[in-house]
Structure formats: C-alpha cells, structure tokens
Design an enzyme around this catalytic site. Structure first.
Site, PDB file in Angstrom:
ATOM      1  N   LYS A 113       0.820  -1.213   0.000  1.00 41.41           N
ATOM      2  CA  LYS A 113       0.000   0.000   0.000  1.00 41.41           C
ATOM      3  C   LYS A 113       0.853   1.261   0.000  1.00 41.41           C
ATOM      4  CE  LYS A 113      -4.399  -1.629   1.570  1.00 41.41           C
ATOM      5  NZ  LYS A 113      -5.569  -1.503   2.415  1.00 41.41           N
ATOM      6  N   LYS A 205      -7.831  -8.181  -8.445  1.00 35.05           N
ATOM      7  CA  LYS A 205      -9.072  -8.409  -7.718  1.00 35.05           C
ATOM      8  C   LYS A 205     -10.017  -7.229  -7.918  1.00 35.05           C
ATOM      9  CE  LYS A 205      -8.638  -6.675  -3.030  1.00 35.05           C
ATOM     10  NZ  LYS A 205      -9.189  -6.856  -1.703  1.00 35.05           N
ATOM     11  N   LYS A 208     -12.611  -1.641  -4.387  1.00 36.45           N
ATOM     12  CA  LYS A 208     -13.237  -0.327  -4.286  1.00 36.45           C
ATOM     13  C   LYS A 208     -12.453   0.703  -5.073  1.00 36.45           C
ATOM     14  CE  LYS A 208     -14.863  -1.030   0.468  1.00 36.45           C
ATOM     15  NZ  LYS A 208     -13.817  -1.505   1.394  1.00 36.45           N
TER      16      LYS A 208
HETATM   17  P1  ADP Z   1     -11.591  -3.432  -0.699  1.00 36.76           P
HETATM   18  O1  ADP Z   1     -10.408  -4.275  -1.064  1.00 36.76           O
HETATM   19  O2  ADP Z   1     -12.628  -3.415  -1.754  1.00 36.76           O
HETATM   20  O3  ADP Z   1     -11.188  -2.080  -0.176  1.00 36.76           O
HETATM   21  P2  ADP Z   1     -11.810  -4.272   1.994  1.00 36.76           P
HETATM   22  O4  ADP Z   1     -10.331  -4.329   2.077  1.00 36.76           O
HETATM   23  O5  ADP Z   1     -12.517  -3.266   2.842  1.00 36.76           O
HETATM   24  O6  ADP Z   1     -12.293  -4.145   0.491  1.00 36.76           O
HETATM   25  O7  ADP Z   1     -12.362  -5.693   2.282  1.00 36.76           O
HETATM   26  C1  ADP Z   1     -13.580  -5.935   2.912  1.00 36.76           C
HETATM   27  C2  ADP Z   1     -13.874  -7.406   2.836  1.00 36.76           C
HETATM   28  O8  ADP Z   1     -14.233  -7.743   1.486  1.00 36.76           O
HETATM   29  C3  ADP Z   1     -12.691  -8.307   3.198  1.00 36.76           C
HETATM   30  O9  ADP Z   1     -13.184  -9.430   3.923  1.00 36.76           O
HETATM   31  C4  ADP Z   1     -12.150  -8.733   1.876  1.00 36.76           C
HETATM   32  O10 ADP Z   1     -11.500  -9.997   1.937  1.00 36.76           O
HETATM   33  C5  ADP Z   1     -13.406  -8.792   1.020  1.00 36.76           C
HETATM   34  N1  ADP Z   1     -13.085  -8.541  -0.379  1.00 36.76           N
HETATM   35  C6  ADP Z   1     -12.650  -7.361  -0.909  1.00 36.76           C
HETATM   36  N2  ADP Z   1     -12.469  -7.478  -2.243  1.00 36.76           N
HETATM   37  C7  ADP Z   1     -12.798  -8.759  -2.568  1.00 36.76           C
HETATM   38  C8  ADP Z   1     -12.811  -9.507  -3.796  1.00 36.76           C
HETATM   39  N3  ADP Z   1     -12.482  -8.950  -4.957  1.00 36.76           N
HETATM   40  N4  ADP Z   1     -13.218 -10.807  -3.752  1.00 36.76           N
HETATM   41  C9  ADP Z   1     -13.574 -11.363  -2.578  1.00 36.76           C
HETATM   42  N5  ADP Z   1     -13.580 -10.735  -1.395  1.00 36.76           N
HETATM   43  C10 ADP Z   1     -13.190  -9.443  -1.375  1.00 36.76           C
HETATM   44 NA    NA Z   2      -8.653  -3.268   0.616  1.00 37.66          NA
END
Ligand code: ADP
Ligand code: NA
Length: 340
Positions: A113, A205, A208
């Site tokens: 990050k 992946k 957001k």
């Molecule tokens: P992001 O990566 O979208 O910012 P977060 O880090 O807040 O999301 O993750 C929130 C939850 O959603 C976590 O449990 C994470 O493992 C799950 N998650 C985020 N992106 C994915 C994805 N592409 N596929 C499956 N699970 C995901």
């Molecule tokens: Na994230």
C-alpha cells in the site's frame, strides 16, 4: 456450552462491490446461527488513508445497511461503528507498545500500500495491523473469517496476544486467569474463499479502488448498469468449456463462471454442465439476470435503510452499547494488568 465469538469488519472507504458481497458480507449471515457474531464498520481503519468526511459518513451508513440488507440480523448480531466504541483506540495503544517495530515492518500489505511513498503515508497506515489486533482481542474473539490477504495480520494478532500474555504473565495469573489473558485467535474456515476479479482484468481483484468504472459491479448499481458492465466484461473468443479444468489459463472466463456459481450457490461444474459449449452471447445475459436477481433486492433494502438515518442511528447505537458491554470489562482487566 461455549459459543465461539467472531469479529469481522469492512472499511467505509468506497462503494461496496460484488467482491465485498460474495467474499465477506454474504458469509457473515450463516455464522449468526453457530457463533456469537460481531460485525463492525471499521471507520478508524478507513482514515489511515485520506477520506473525505462526508463520504466517510455516507459509506459508514451504507456498509451497516448492506450487512442488514444481506441478512445480518441486528438482533442476533452486534452491528456497530468502530469509532463509537472508544476502547478500540485505547487497547490499540497498549498493543502498539507490545508489538515490535520489526514485526510491523514485515507486513507485506503495508509495503504494497505504501509502495515507493513510504515516507509520506500516515503513521496510522503502518500501525493498522495493531488496531486490527485490538479489534479482535477487545472481544477476545476466538475466530475471524478473514481472507488470504489478512493471513499475515492475523498471525501478527497472535504474536501480540502471546507477547502480552507472556510479558504480563505474573499479573494475569494474579488476576485469576489460568490460560493467559488473550486468546490465540484462529482463522475461521468458511469454505473456499471466493476471490472476485476485475471485469476488465482477470489478474486483478475487484476492488473499491479499481480505476475503470466498468471493471467493478457495485452493490448499488441498477439493473441496466450491471447488464452493461457484464456485457462489456473482458472474455475470450472460445465457448465455455464443459468442465472446470477447461477454465485453466482463461482467468476472465474463470472469473465470470465463478461469479455465476457463487451467486447461484452451485459448483463451477454444475454451471458448466448447463453452459458448456455455449458462447458468451448466451452466458453473459444469463449472468446479468442472475446478478440483478440477487443484488437488486439487497440494493433496494440498502436504499430504504440509508434513507432512514433515525433507524440506522438506533441500530448502530444499540450495537455500540452491546459491543461496549463486552469490551469495557475486558479493557478494565487490561488496564489493571498493565498497571494503569
Ligand atoms: P476493498 O479491497 O474493496 O477495499 P476491503 O479491504 O474493505 O475491500 O475488504 C472488505 C472485505 O471484502 C474483506 O473481507 C475482503 O476480503 C473482502 N473482499 C474485498 N475485495 C474482494 C474480492 N475482490 N473478492 C472477494 N472478497 C473481497
Ligand atoms: Na482493501
């Protein structure tokens, strides 16, 4: 009998997407029947990178609403907002003083990050895993349903718990705790972890913070937009294979079929038994219909909930009260163990 306690949370740092739903939120629901479940909106984690305060507030309500709309019952589960239970900050400071710089410096997610910008990121981003340890240990949660991306942070949580138990062993024993104070939290296996990939690039992946708007299906997208995104999703020229092995080295195809399987609660082979040999012109509209049939009712309920701030505030206040009722006695023990 002992009901294991689960803690999980999502950061209010962007619009929720299909990956958050399939990979996290949907999995929260069945756990309510087997575990004591605490589901948090981790706004203190969100601000480790800049968040516009108005967006932060809106996303906080949206995530709580998504939990409920997806089937998390605020009576069965504790749903709350991290910053409303100040003990998270208090415990994280104590744990900052237990964790070692060398442990923190090894966290690969921080390195990813921060990138080349590590001198300019916030101190909070570096300390993030210690706040995550506090989130879990504040409730003495024994299991967390985290994905592969959080495995290293959970190991750190265990290292911090062990060092606390060791450093304060005398005080902990004197206070009458027989097997240490903090539990050694395990990863909760809840079936194979679904990783939803970007609709534009099967090697990334869905997230957001994806740059292309068409690459991510958001939980609040309307039916037309979902259909458009799926129609334009990167695929290949081949028809669908008739079994899962045929998806190897076809990451975009594998992703789309995987999404279908997850949404339909089917195995990939079941999906391919139906669509094997067919082209994308048949599969994509079917995937769009299925996505809309699952997501639209949830989005509708989310919209209803977020428009009723009074009800959301009541739910979040009640959740914070119940979270505090667990956290405060544990924090009081920590204070006395540490010598505060
Ligand atoms: P992001 O990566 O979208 O910012 P977060 O880090 O807040 O999301 O993750 C929130 C939850 O959603 C976590 O449990 C994470 O493992 C799950 N998650 C985020 N992106 C994915 C994805 N592409 N596929 C499956 N699970 C995901
Ligand atoms: Na994230």
């Amino acid at each position: 009998s002992f009901t294991p306690r689960v803690f999980s949370g999502i950061k209010p740092s962007g619009d929720l997407h299909l990956g958050n739903y399939l990979g996290a939120i949907r999995r929260f629901v069945p756990l309510q029947d087997t575990h004591e479940t605490i589901y948090c909106v981790v706004d203190m984690h969100a601000i480790t990178v800049w968040q516009d305060p108005e967006d932060l507030k809106r996303w906080t309500y949206e995530i709580a609403a998504a939990y409920i709309a997806a089937g998390v019952d605020p009576k069965k589960s504790i749903i709350f907002n991290q910053s409303q239970v100040v003990e998270h900050a208090e415990l994280s400071w104590v744990l900052n003083c237990v964790a070692r710089m060398g442990w923190m410096a090894r966290m690969t997610q921080f390195k990813d990050k921060a990138g080349e910008n590590s001198e300019q990121v916030s101190l909070g981003l570096f300390a993030y895993p210690s706040l995550m340890a506090a989130d879990i240990l504040l409730y003495k949660a024994t299991a967390v349903p985290v994905g592969e991306d959080q495995r290293q942070h959970l190991e750190l949580t265990r290292d911090i718990a062990k060092k606390f138990n060791h450093d304060f062993a005398k005080q902990i024993a004197a206070a009458g705790f027989e097997d240490g104070f903090f539990p050694i939290t395990e990863t909760l296996a809840t079936g194979p972890a679904m990783r939803v990939k970007s609709l534009k690039d099967g090697s990334k992946k869905m997230s957001k913070s994806e740059s292309s708007d068409l690459a991510t299906i958001y939980m609040m997208d309307d039916a037309d937009l979902i259909a458009k995104k799926i129609k334009r999703a990167t695929s290949d020229a081949e028809p669908l294979p008739s079994e899962a092995a045929g998806l190897e080295s076809r990451p975009e195809a594998e992703n789309l079929v995987g999404i279908y399987a997850a949404l339909a609660n089917q195995s990939v082979d079941q999906v391919l038994a139906e669509f094997g040999g067919k082209g994308w012109g048949i599969f994509k509209p079917a995937l769009a219909d299925l996505s809309v049939s699952v997501l639209a009712p949830i989005a509708e309920e989310m919209k209803r909930l977020v428009s009723d701030r009074g009800e959301m505030d009541r739910i979040l206040r009640d959740g914070a009260d119940r979270a505090r009722a667990i956290a405060q006695p544990i924090m009081a023990d920590v204070r006395s163990i540490v010598g505060f």
